[in-house]
Design an enzyme around this catalytic site. Structure first.
Site, PDB file in Angstrom:
ATOM      1  N   ASP A 242       1.044  -1.053  -0.010  1.00 50.82           N
ATOM      2  CA  ASP A 242      -0.039   0.057  -0.031  1.00 50.82           C
ATOM      3  C   ASP A 242       0.866   1.406  -0.017  1.00 50.82           C
ATOM      4  O   ASP A 242       1.863   1.282   0.514  1.00 50.82           O
ATOM      5  CB  ASP A 242      -1.197   0.143   1.189  1.00 50.82           C
ATOM      6  CG  ASP A 242      -2.259   1.038   1.081  1.00 50.82           C
ATOM      7  OD1 ASP A 242      -3.185   0.509   0.748  1.00 50.82           O
ATOM      8  OD2 ASP A 242      -2.106   2.057   0.956  1.00 50.82           O
TER       9      ASP A 242
ATOM     10  N   THR B 177     -13.667  -3.407  -9.009  1.00 54.00           N
ATOM     11  CA  THR B 177     -14.445  -3.338 -10.010  1.00 54.00           C
ATOM     12  C   THR B 177     -14.160  -2.463 -11.204  1.00 54.00           C
ATOM     13  O   THR B 177     -13.931  -1.456 -10.648  1.00 54.00           O
ATOM     14  CB  THR B 177     -16.132  -3.088  -9.339  1.00 54.00           C
ATOM     15  OG1 THR B 177     -16.175  -3.739  -8.190  1.00 54.00           O
ATOM     16  CG2 THR B 177     -17.199  -3.286 -10.423  1.00 54.00           C
TER      17      THR B 177
ATOM     18  N   ARG C 269     -16.955  -8.792  -3.206  1.00 54.56           N
ATOM     19  CA  ARG C 269     -18.289  -8.901  -3.001  1.00 54.56           C
ATOM     20  C   ARG C 269     -18.520  -8.432  -1.566  1.00 54.56           C
ATOM     21  O   ARG C 269     -19.505  -8.899  -1.088  1.00 54.56           O
ATOM     22  CB  ARG C 269     -18.964 -10.070  -3.526  1.00 54.56           C
ATOM     23  CG  ARG C 269     -18.817 -10.302  -4.931  1.00 54.56           C
ATOM     24  CD  ARG C 269     -19.603 -11.360  -5.414  1.00 54.56           C
ATOM     25  NE  ARG C 269     -21.218 -11.124  -5.630  1.00 54.56           N
ATOM     26  CZ  ARG C 269     -21.829 -11.892  -5.799  1.00 54.56           C
ATOM     27  NH1 ARG C 269     -21.581 -13.145  -5.777  1.00 54.56           N
ATOM     28  NH2 ARG C 269     -23.214 -11.753  -6.035  1.00 54.56           N
TER      29      ARG C 269
ATOM     30  N   LYS D 146     -20.305  -8.347 -11.433  1.00 52.49           N
ATOM     31  CA  LYS D 146     -20.398  -7.384 -10.211  1.00 52.49           C
ATOM     32  C   LYS D 146     -20.889  -6.407 -10.561  1.00 52.49           C
ATOM     33  O   LYS D 146     -21.593  -5.615  -9.800  1.00 52.49           O
ATOM     34  CB  LYS D 146     -18.814  -7.275 -10.082  1.00 52.49           C
ATOM     35  CG  LYS D 146     -18.403  -6.116  -8.925  1.00 52.49           C
ATOM     36  CD  LYS D 146     -18.912  -6.505  -7.596  1.00 52.49           C
ATOM     37  CE  LYS D 146     -18.878  -5.281  -6.894  1.00 52.49           C
ATOM     38  NZ  LYS D 146     -19.220  -5.664  -5.412  1.00 52.49           N
TER      39      LYS D 146
ATOM     40  N   ARG E  59     -29.395  -2.827  -7.758  1.00 51.37           N
ATOM     41  CA  ARG E  59     -29.540  -1.939  -6.368  1.00 51.37           C
ATOM     42  C   ARG E  59     -29.932  -0.675  -6.710  1.00 51.37           C
ATOM     43  O   ARG E  59     -30.859  -0.082  -6.323  1.00 51.37           O
ATOM     44  CB  ARG E  59     -28.409  -2.248  -5.544  1.00 51.37           C
ATOM     45  CG  ARG E  59     -27.798  -3.355  -5.220  1.00 51.37           C
ATOM     46  CD  ARG E  59     -28.260  -3.988  -3.979  1.00 51.37           C
ATOM     47  NE  ARG E  59     -27.901  -2.933  -2.843  1.00 51.37           N
ATOM     48  CZ  ARG E  59     -28.966  -2.998  -1.722  1.00 51.37           C
ATOM     49  NH1 ARG E  59     -30.234  -3.547  -1.562  1.00 51.37           N
ATOM     50  NH2 ARG E  59     -28.514  -2.324  -0.749  1.00 51.37           N
TER      51      ARG E  59
ATOM     52  N   HIS F 145     -43.156  -9.931  -1.589  1.00 51.25           N
ATOM     53  CA  HIS F 145     -42.988 -11.602  -1.443  1.00 51.25           C
ATOM     54  C   HIS F 145     -42.079 -12.206  -2.215  1.00 51.25           C
ATOM     55  O   HIS F 145     -40.870 -11.311  -2.587  1.00 51.25           O
ATOM     56  CB  HIS F 145     -44.589 -11.825  -1.753  1.00 51.25           C
ATOM     57  CG  HIS F 145     -45.058 -11.480  -2.970  1.00 51.25           C
ATOM     58  ND1 HIS F 145     -44.248 -12.137  -4.318  1.00 51.25           N
ATOM     59  CD2 HIS F 145     -45.709 -10.629  -3.734  1.00 51.25           C
ATOM     60  CE1 HIS F 145     -45.003 -11.508  -5.447  1.00 51.25           C
ATOM     61  NE2 HIS F 145     -45.512 -10.740  -4.863  1.00 51.25           N
TER      62      HIS F 145
ATOM     63  N   GLY G  74     -24.746   6.520  -2.293  1.00 54.87           N
ATOM     64  CA  GLY G  74     -23.517   7.028  -2.097  1.00 54.87           C
ATOM     65  C   GLY G  74     -22.530   5.878  -1.996  1.00 54.87           C
ATOM     66  O   GLY G  74     -22.778   4.798  -2.341  1.00 54.87           O
TER      67      GLY G  74
ATOM     68  N   CYS H 157     -19.362   2.302  -4.639  1.00 57.10           N
ATOM     69  CA  CYS H 157     -19.696   1.277  -5.508  1.00 57.10           C
ATOM     70  C   CYS H 157     -21.089   1.574  -6.399  1.00 57.10           C
ATOM     71  O   CYS H 157     -20.997   1.834  -7.611  1.00 57.10           O
ATOM     72  CB  CYS H 157     -20.229   0.162  -4.607  1.00 57.10           C
ATOM     73  SG  CYS H 157     -18.512  -0.556  -3.498  1.00 57.10           S
TER      74      CYS H 157
HETATM   75  N1  LIG Z   1     -15.210  -1.112   0.167  1.00 61.11           N
HETATM   76  C1  LIG Z   1     -16.153  -1.888  -0.260  1.00 61.11           C
HETATM   77  O1  LIG Z   1     -17.076  -2.216   0.456  1.00 61.11           O
HETATM   78  C2  LIG Z   1     -15.928  -2.692  -1.594  1.00 61.11           C
HETATM   79  C3  LIG Z   1     -17.003  -3.647  -1.943  1.00 61.11           C
HETATM   80  C4  LIG Z   1     -16.725  -4.231  -2.908  1.00 61.11           C
HETATM   81  C5  LIG Z   1     -15.805  -3.788  -3.972  1.00 61.11           C
HETATM   82  N2  LIG Z   1     -14.801  -2.894  -3.719  1.00 61.11           N
HETATM   83  C6  LIG Z   1     -13.610  -2.579  -4.653  1.00 61.11           C
HETATM   84  O2  LIG Z   1     -12.505  -2.477  -3.824  1.00 61.11           O
HETATM   85  C7  LIG Z   1     -11.904  -1.361  -4.561  1.00 61.11           C
HETATM   86  C8  LIG Z   1     -11.135  -0.701  -3.420  1.00 61.11           C
HETATM   87  O3  LIG Z   1     -11.844  -0.160  -2.345  1.00 61.11           O
HETATM   88  P1  LIG Z   1     -11.570   0.173  -0.923  1.00 61.11           P
HETATM   89  O4  LIG Z   1     -12.937   0.222  -0.218  1.00 61.11           O
HETATM   90  O5  LIG Z   1     -10.525  -0.904  -0.397  1.00 61.11           O
HETATM   91  O6  LIG Z   1     -10.493   1.221  -0.943  1.00 61.11           O
HETATM   92  P2  LIG Z   1     -10.004   2.231   0.139  1.00 61.11           P
HETATM   93  O7  LIG Z   1      -9.853   3.610  -0.410  1.00 61.11           O
HETATM   94  O8  LIG Z   1     -10.508   1.689   1.129  1.00 61.11           O
HETATM   95  O9  LIG Z   1      -8.546   1.593  -0.112  1.00 61.11           O
HETATM   96  C9  LIG Z   1      -7.764   1.466  -1.413  1.00 61.11           C
HETATM   97  C10 LIG Z   1      -6.317   1.332  -0.707  1.00 61.11           C
HETATM   98  O10 LIG Z   1      -5.553   1.151  -1.992  1.00 61.11           O
HETATM   99  C11 LIG Z   1      -4.310   2.007  -1.749  1.00 61.11           C
HETATM  100  N3  LIG Z   1      -3.840   2.342  -2.914  1.00 61.11           N
HETATM  101  C12 LIG Z   1      -4.179   3.264  -3.870  1.00 61.11           C
HETATM  102  N4  LIG Z   1      -3.325   3.170  -5.086  1.00 61.11           N
HETATM  103  C13 LIG Z   1      -2.382   2.393  -4.782  1.00 61.11           C
HETATM  104  C14 LIG Z   1      -1.272   1.551  -5.565  1.00 61.11           C
HETATM  105  N5  LIG Z   1      -1.068   2.064  -6.853  1.00 61.11           N
HETATM  106  N6  LIG Z   1      -0.494   0.835  -5.138  1.00 61.11           N
HETATM  107  C15 LIG Z   1      -0.731   0.243  -3.859  1.00 61.11           C
HETATM  108  N7  LIG Z   1      -1.701   0.696  -3.007  1.00 61.11           N
HETATM  109  C16 LIG Z   1      -2.529   1.721  -3.504  1.00 61.11           C
HETATM  110  C17 LIG Z   1      -4.782   3.241  -0.977  1.00 61.11           C
HETATM  111  O11 LIG Z   1      -3.555   3.610  -0.195  1.00 61.11           O
HETATM  112  C18 LIG Z   1      -5.826   2.625   0.067  1.00 61.11           C
HETATM  113  O12 LIG Z   1      -5.254   2.070   1.040  1.00 61.11           O
HETATM  114  C19 LIG Z   1     -13.000  -0.380  -5.099  1.00 61.11           C
HETATM  115  O13 LIG Z   1     -12.573   0.274  -6.070  1.00 61.11           O
HETATM  116  C20 LIG Z   1     -14.020  -1.564  -5.569  1.00 61.11           C
HETATM  117  O14 LIG Z   1     -13.986  -1.510  -6.897  1.00 61.11           O
HETATM  118  C21 LIG Z   1     -14.944  -2.346  -2.455  1.00 61.11           C
END
Ligand SMILES: NC(=O)c1ccc[n+]([C@@H]2O[C@H](COP(=O)([O-])OP(=O)(O)OC[C@H]3O[C@@H](n4cnc5c(N)ncnc54)[C@H](O)[C@@H]3O)[C@@H](O)[C@H]2O)c1
Length: 390
Positions: free
Chosen positions: A30, A120, A153, A205, A212, A242, A255, A258
């Site tokens: 990260d 996604t 998911r 996905k 939704r 139902h 919001g 996603c």
């Molecule tokens: N959070 C959810 O509920 C959820 C659900 C389904 C899918 N997703 C998918 O997961 C993806 C990420 O979401 P999230 O909620 O984890 O985001 P987030 O913002 O919580 O975390 C993203 C992380 O990626 C790191 N990052 C960014 N660019 C980087 C890089 N080039 N190299 C290494 N690290 C990097 C950031 O520092 C951060 O810690 C979304 O775009 C979505 O497609 C998330």
């Protein structure tokens, strides 16, 4: 097998922790140094995620090592990428974070390595863009490495149980990739399903999010109609639902990272193909959901008129500004947008949120207000307006 998870956010960190808990050595990458330090000292940077404290405490700094350097993952055999994909101001996907991540992986990629994307993305991204970035940087060809897609998911707060129980799909850009990625994932995702290809997995996905969004738009529309004709929407909904009818709940809009984002992937794809009418419902649903804040602003103003004060002196409290209750995330939050809209209209609108401090709220350019100090309180999650008679 040593596995790298790239992006230790709300989605990536629970996945990395579950993989480590299944007995693998994991390198988490990260860009956020603070997050890596927390993880390596066994502390969980996402406290709202149930069960994550325990997993990070058990594996952080041991079999789950976090780093900001891609080089530290050069001895891994599998690379899972889960960094964000945002929309730009024109609602087009901005691939910058993904491209950076995959080009960095490409530089350390070796023969026989497996790469899986979880973020996604619009359909076709893995087989086109991702493959191109990896081949360009590694000078390897698909077949010398394997490439697949498996959408995350999870739902923040329940990610670990979701990873262990919820059905998850995976698809390769070619048959061999699909099979190899499936065999690997099966070791830490019990309810896993191999689908025809990466594009199908990407589409699965996105359509879940579209379903939704469209259904929330329908619920919002029916809610407004019910109000107009003097029907209790909640009573009607309960009796209408139902096995074949599931009317969703109304809201201030949709919001987070996603649901409001994914329909745009398909809308823009259809525009590129000049098939504008194919995505009409998706577009209208987006508009309807985004416009809900205007509806609620009008309702709140009409409640303010009941207070015996000039309208601009009525103290309003917007309760809850995050996009979802209990998740400290403001991305595309319609509750935050509603608070800002009322303030822009010249009303004395303050906000209160259990997840935020008064200082954090002020940094957003908003006023902190305790519900007890307000004349009118609007609860964004319950959709209830409370008027204290002056
Ligand atoms: N959070 C959810 O509920 C959820 C659900 C389904 C899918 N997703 C998918 O997961 C993806 C990420 O979401 P999230 O909620 O984890 O985001 P987030 O913002 O919580 O975390 C993203 C992380 O990626 C790191 N990052 C960014 N660019 C980087 C890089 N080039 N190299 C290494 N690290 C990097 C950031 O520092 C951060 O810690 C979304 O775009 C979505 O497609 C998330």
């Amino acid at each position: 097998m040593k596995i790298a998870v790239i992006g230790l956010g709300k989605a990536g960190l629970p996945l990395a922790a579950v993989i480590a808990d299944s007995g693998f050595e994991v390198v988490g990458i990260d860009l956020d140094e603070w997050k890596c330090e927390m993880i390596n000292s066994g502390k969980n940077p996402i406290p709202e995620e149930k069960g994550l404290d325990e997993l990070i405490g058990r594996h952080g700094g041991k079999t789950l090592k976090a780093t900001t350097s891609y080089e530290d993952a050069s001895d891994c055999n599998a690379y899972i990428v889960i960094v964000p994909l945002f929309l730009d101001e024109h609602m087009n996907p901005d691939y910058a974070a993904l491209e950076f991540a995959f080009r960095s992986v490409g530089k350390i990629l070796k023969m026989e390595d497996i790469v899986v994307l979880e973020t996604t993305v619009p359909p076709g991204t893995t087989e086109n863009l991702v493959r191109e970035w990896l081949e360009e940087e590694s000078e390897l060809k698909l077949g010398e490495f394997y490439l697949a897609y498996s959408p995350e998911r999870i739902m923040t707060g329940y990610s670990i149980s979701r990873l262990r129980e919820f059905p998850k799909v995976i698809g390769g850009v070619d048959e061999e990739s699909g099979e190899r990625a499936y065999e690997l994932y099966k070791k830490f995702v019990p309810n896993l399903h191999l689908v025809s290809n990466a594009r199908t997995a990407e589409f699965i996905k996105i359509i879940e999010g579209c379903y939704r969004d469209v259904n929330i738009a329908l619920a919002n529309e029916l809610f407004k109609i019910a109000e107009e004709i003097g029907v209790d929407f909640y009573e009607a909904r309960e009796k209408a639902n139902h096995e074949y009818c599931h009317i969703h709940l109304p809201s201030t809009g949709v919001g987070g990272h996603c649901i409001p984002v994914y329909p745009w992937f398909l809308i823009r794809e259809m525009e590129k193909k000049e098939k504008f009418s194919h995505a009409r419902l998706l577009r209208v649903s987006r508009e309807l959901n985004d416009e809900m804040i205007n509806y609620w602003a009008e309702k709140i103003i009409s409640e303010c008129l009941k207070v015996k004060k000039p309208l601009n002196e009525v103290k309003i409290c917007i309760k809850g500004i995050t996009f979802r209750k209990g998740v400290k995330e403001l991305y595309h939050s319609r509750n935050l947008a509603l608070a800002k809209l009322l303030a822009e209209k010249g009303l004395d609108a303050g906000v209160w949120d259990e997840m935020f401090t008064p200082e954090e709220v002020e940094e957003l350019g908003l006023r902190w207000r305790e519900p007890e100090e307000a004349d009118v309180v609007f609860d964004c999650f319950e959709l209830i307006t409370l008027v204290k008679q002056a």
